[in-house]
Design a protein around this motif. Structure first.
Motif, PDB file in Angstrom:
ATOM      1  N   ARG A  95       2.323   4.861   1.125  1.00  0.00           N
ATOM      2  CA  ARG A  95       2.236   3.423   0.859  1.00  0.00           C
ATOM      3  C   ARG A  95       2.878   2.712   2.042  1.00  0.00           C
ATOM      4  O   ARG A  95       3.915   3.126   2.547  1.00  0.00           O
ATOM      5  CB  ARG A  95       2.982   3.058  -0.430  1.00  0.00           C
ATOM      6  N   GLY A 102       3.012  -1.861  -0.229  1.00  0.00           N
ATOM      7  CA  GLY A 102       2.508  -1.080  -1.353  1.00  0.00           C
ATOM      8  C   GLY A 102       1.068  -0.643  -1.198  1.00  0.00           C
ATOM      9  O   GLY A 102       0.539   0.064  -2.057  1.00  0.00           O
ATOM     10  N   ALA A 140       2.511  -4.010  -5.573  1.00  0.00           N
ATOM     11  CA  ALA A 140       3.716  -3.209  -5.763  1.00  0.00           C
ATOM     12  C   ALA A 140       3.386  -1.829  -6.335  1.00  0.00           C
ATOM     13  O   ALA A 140       4.079  -0.853  -6.053  1.00  0.00           O
ATOM     14  CB  ALA A 140       4.703  -3.943  -6.664  1.00  0.00           C
ATOM     15  N   LYS A 141       2.313  -1.746  -7.118  1.00  0.00           N
ATOM     16  CA  LYS A 141       1.886  -0.469  -7.695  1.00  0.00           C
ATOM     17  C   LYS A 141       1.029   0.346  -6.728  1.00  0.00           C
ATOM     18  O   LYS A 141       0.707   1.498  -6.997  1.00  0.00           O
ATOM     19  CB  LYS A 141       1.047  -0.709  -8.951  1.00  0.00           C
ATOM     20  N   GLY A 142       0.594  -0.278  -5.644  1.00  0.00           N
ATOM     21  CA  GLY A 142      -0.277   0.408  -4.707  1.00  0.00           C
ATOM     22  C   GLY A 142      -1.720   0.440  -5.157  1.00  0.00           C
ATOM     23  O   GLY A 142      -2.507   1.253  -4.677  1.00  0.00           O
TER      24      GLY A 142
END
Length: 139
Positions: free
Chosen positions: A126, A130, A81-83
């Motif tokens: 992204r 992500g 989710a943060k990449g």
């Protein structure tokens, strides 16, 4: 020492939504779908650039390994989710046109085309899961 004949065949990126990943890689980036395999409610989708049949990205369910705990699986999803879990570097001869097309698709822009101090010009997005997708201009 003799030279070995080694090529890059496939890289793996996790996906959280196979349909959204198909839209991004097939419809937005223009990659071909080479395989779409389901197993026990999960999907592995192999995509690749047209005209490059020996190079592919396998989009896979995150943490499909049966040895991973639920806590580890959750950590992987949080990193995605943060990449900051996985990514891939791609290349194009026309970075501005490529950026404009991807940006118009409402993909998440991480970085507009930029001349980097290490000698490349690139941009970053992204994908729906992500994953960091960096695209470098070939000069």
């Amino acid at each position: 020492m003799t030279s070995m004949d080694i090529t890059i065949h496939s890289s793996f990126l996790p996906h959280t939504d196979p349909e959204a990943s198909l839209v991004f890689y097939r419809d937005i980036l223009g990659f071909e779908v080479r395989l779409d395999v389901g197993y026990e409610g999960m999907r592995w989708i192999t995509v690749g650039p047209p005209g490059q049949p020996s190079t592919a990205i396998v989009l896979h369910p995150p943490a499909a390994n049966p040895g991973i705990t639920d806590d580890e699986r959750q950590t992987i999803l949080e990193l995605m989710a943060k990449g900051s879990y996985f990514g891939v570097n791609l290349a194009t001869t026309d970075l501005d046109a490529t950026f404009a097309k991807i940006e118009a698709s409402d993909a998440e822009v991480v970085q507009e085309p930029t001349e980097q101090p290490y000698g490349v010009r690139d941009c970053a997005f992204r994908d729906p899961a992500g994953n960091m997708i960096r695209i470098q201009e070939v000069r």
